[in-house]
Every structure is written in C-alpha cells, then in structure tokens.
Scaffold this motif. Sequence first.
Motif, PDB file in Angstrom:
ATOM      1  N   SER A  65      -4.313   4.396  -3.455  1.00 22.43           N
ATOM      2  CA  SER A  65      -5.563   4.749  -3.213  1.00 22.43           C
ATOM      3  C   SER A  65      -6.746   5.065  -4.292  1.00 22.43           C
ATOM      4  N   ASP A  66      -6.104   5.224  -5.434  1.00 25.19           N
ATOM      5  CA  ASP A  66      -6.894   5.550  -6.501  1.00 25.19           C
ATOM      6  C   ASP A  66      -6.948   4.219  -7.586  1.00 25.19           C
ATOM      7  N   LEU A 106      -7.617   2.245   5.929  1.00 24.38           N
ATOM      8  CA  LEU A 106      -6.814   1.043   5.886  1.00 24.38           C
ATOM      9  C   LEU A 106      -6.516   0.485   7.182  1.00 24.38           C
ATOM     10  N   ALA A 138     -11.134  -0.181  -6.314  1.00 20.97           N
ATOM     11  CA  ALA A 138     -11.630  -0.074  -4.963  1.00 20.97           C
ATOM     12  C   ALA A 138     -11.989  -1.499  -4.661  1.00 20.97           C
ATOM     13  N   PHE A 194       0.851  -1.368  -0.008  1.00 23.76           N
ATOM     14  CA  PHE A 194       0.110   0.149  -0.107  1.00 23.76           C
ATOM     15  C   PHE A 194       0.875   1.201   0.033  1.00 23.76           C
ATOM     16  N   THR A 226      -5.310  11.368   0.956  1.00 25.50           N
ATOM     17  CA  THR A 226      -4.245  10.268   1.461  1.00 25.50           C
ATOM     18  C   THR A 226      -4.527   9.828   2.824  1.00 25.50           C
ATOM     19  N   GLU A 259       1.626   5.186  -2.239  1.00 23.82           N
ATOM     20  CA  GLU A 259       0.822   6.466  -3.378  1.00 23.82           C
ATOM     21  C   GLU A 259       2.025   6.824  -4.053  1.00 23.82           C
ATOM     22  N   PHE A 264      -7.590   7.819   3.335  1.00 29.00           N
ATOM     23  CA  PHE A 264      -7.299   6.236   2.787  1.00 29.00           C
ATOM     24  C   PHE A 264      -6.635   5.564   3.834  1.00 29.00           C
ATOM     25  N   GLN A 265      -5.551   6.170   4.400  1.00 32.17           N
ATOM     26  CA  GLN A 265      -4.723   5.560   5.519  1.00 32.17           C
ATOM     27  C   GLN A 265      -5.847   5.346   6.866  1.00 32.17           C
ATOM     28  N   PHE A 310      -9.146  -3.686  -2.987  1.00 27.40           N
ATOM     29  CA  PHE A 310      -8.851  -3.204  -1.929  1.00 27.40           C
ATOM     30  C   PHE A 310      -9.559  -4.341  -0.961  1.00 27.40           C
TER      31      PHE A 310
END
Length: 465
Positions: free
Chosen positions: A83-84, A158, A87, A10, A151, A12, A154-155, A90
């Motif tokens: 993150s993009d 996660l 999905a 994971f 960001t 970016e 998303f973190q 994920f």
Amino acid sequence: MGRFTSFVIFAEMRTGSNFLEANINQLPGVHSYGEAFNPYLIGGEGNDGLFGFSLAARDADPASFLRSMRAHTKGLAGFRFFSDHDARVFDLVVDDPTCAKIILTRNQLESYISWKIATESDQWWLADTKHLQTVRPRFDLAEFQARLDATQAFQRKLVHRLQISGQTAFYIDYDDVLDLEVLNGLAAFLGVEARLPKLNFDFKKQNPEAVADKVLNPKEMQAGLARVDWFSIHHTPNFEPRRQAAVPQYVASEGAPLLFMPLKSGPEARLRKWLQSYGALLPGFDRQSLRKWKVAHPGLRSFAVLRHPLARAYAAYCDYLEKDWMPELRLHLAEVHKFILPPKGQGFASADEFRAGFKVFLELSRHMLNGRTGLKMPPQIATQGALLQGFGQLQAPDHLLREDRLAEGLGFLAAETGIAANPLPREPESPPYALADLYGPDLEEFGFEAYWRDYEAFGFQEWRR
C-alpha cells in the motif's frame, strides 16, 4: 493464451509475500520481480536497475517500466505491491482485467509484531536458522491502530475497485501459503499448466512462538487490544450517495477575491447580496472558467457557510412548499406518510398544521438519508458533510464559517484578502412562521435523528431561539 497476461500480488510487509513469490517463481512461464515499485529499491536489494531502467527512470515513467517488464518476460510477469508503493501503479493495474490479482492477507496483529521484530533486529528474511536473531519488542497500541487503519483503508479501496470493474481476485491467507494444493490452485487461477511438485522452503519462518510470547508487555497488549474495534462495531453505514463538486453553483463577484461555495438550504441569498456589494456577480462557472478566475485572483479565499441542521431542514421545507422543486416528494408523502401537502402557492390552515408538516418532512429526510426510499437525494436535503465531500473532489473550501457568527467570519475573510469588510445584508423575509415560534424538543429530536452526522461532525448543539 489464457485470460491473464500478467499478475500482481497485493500484500503488506510481513505477510509471507517472500515465501509466496519464491514458490510462484518455481512455475515455468511465471516470474515475479519482487517489490518492483518499492520507493527505495527496484525489485530487490542490491539492484541498481531493471530492464534498462534506473530507479529514477522508473519513478519518472512507471507505465513504461511496467510495459518493459512485461515485454522482457516470456510468460506471465508480475510483482509484489504494498500500500505504500507508487500509487500511480495501483491505477495502472487495478482496472486491467488481463492482470491477475492475488491478494495475500495475514492476521493483522501477527503481521504487526513480525514487523516490529524485523525492524528492531534488522532481519527481514531468514534463509538459515543459524542466523536467527531473537528480539522482544514492546507493543505500541497507537502504532498498531494506525497501521491497522491504513491497511484496512487500502483493502477497502482495492476491493471496491475490483467490484466496480467486475473483477475477482485469488485470495490467499498467510497460513495457506504452506498448502501445496492451494498454491497449485493459484497456478490454475493464473491459467498456467504447470503445477508445483513440492514447496520451496528457502525462506524460513522467523518467529513461530505464540504472539503473547513475542512482546515485552503482553498484559498491556491484551488490555489495549480489548479496546480495538476489530469488526467496526461502532461504524454506522452511510447510505447517502456521494455528491459532485457542483462547480456551476459557485459564486464570485468582480471586485473581491472570494469564492463562495453554497451549501443548499443555507444562507445563500444573503451571501450573494454581500458579494454583490463588491461588484456584479459572475455567471455560473465551469471547471475551465473557474480555473481562469483563480489564476486571475492570486491570494483568493474560498468558503462555505454551515447552518444548524434543524434550521437548514426548516429552510428546505419552507423552500419546497414555495417552489415544489421535487414533485415526487409530494406524491411520496401522500402515499407513504399519508400526509397531504397543500397545493403549491397555498399555505396551511394553521401553524399547528404547518408544524406537523415539518415533522413529516424531517421523517422523510431521515428515511432518504438512510437509503430507505427510491427517491433521488436533492442537495437541499443532503447532509452538509456530504456536500462538502463533493466539493473536496475538486477543492475543499479554505474556510468553514458558521451562520451564527457570519459577520465575524466574513470580516476575517475580508481582512485576509485585504479588502474592506462591507456590511452584511439583513436576513431575507422569514417564512410564514418563524422557527422560533414552532420550536420544541420534539422538533430537535426529529432533526437529530435525520441529521445526526452533521450534528456530530460539526459540533452542533440544540438550536437556540
């Protein structure tokens, strides 16, 4: 076989993921396939397909592509996920305890500036320093803040998913990818026996200068960054539990394409009577019957009605005195707040005692909303914002009406759906004492302390008599 059968990195853009991947791929029995689920490419630039899948085939069935990746790899198969990216992927990997999680991070400002440089120079990685292109982009505070917020969101997502599934990850920072011992620690985490004898420097650091020297407007950048809330100083934790959609509480009538989503302690009885003027009210919904009703009512509108937080808390208080819908509240008030409520069905001896009880009820509500009690949170006391978020898990209401302009709002809804605007029934009988007769600045202060989220979120001001 070790505890892991695959892995995911994971990261970016501009966090050092190319360098990390290049070194991981030096380990026998480990292979990372790049940005395998990048929306615009499949594994790496120039690849038309992978494992017999085209880009379109991968997007049509990412789960099959993932299985094929693992089946075609001798050892651990992995990939880099941003993150993009898709999905759906994920969800396929994050809850899988046999898929090792590697989380690569970097100073957000450095990552953003590196991204700006790469965007303007069109140089996304560097293998030979003689091809280095140097540009100095302009720092854009709004753009940086938007990337930072995305960001961080998303973190948080996660980490939360890992926490609730009882997993841990291998965290590695941008500065750590140059540490041979750290990378060999990662190999141990993955459960492979091989170790790296040295680092692979096929990828060169592109912009080693100080951050202030990389942009055209360093003073403007420094001034803008002073306003960034890096540590969420202005964030107030919310201890109110999340709520469900409460589908069985939804209200509709046979003769109107309108779906009412009641917020408990709101003007529910009045709205039920209004909907009943169009036909008999339908029995409680479940998700299946609600879906059928929607199909049968094209052009429908759903709505909820906001009530001033102080008036809503007063309605909850009066309703509790009448119905005692949560007996443990009575015991808690007596033991913790040293306040004894009259027995169910019996009133207070005076308006002053009734008012004092309301202040204690507001104080209790504040403690409950701040997670300071072991009591469960009933919908009558929950914030309107939390109830609406619960609705949103299934479908948010199309319209939020205000109680103080209810007739106007319902008229608008009727016009939108092409039905006549029936008169709004009169308000039901008032409680023993009207709020207007008890109101004072102290009640408003207690109400705001308990329900400040609703005051701020929906723009409520002082309650007006």
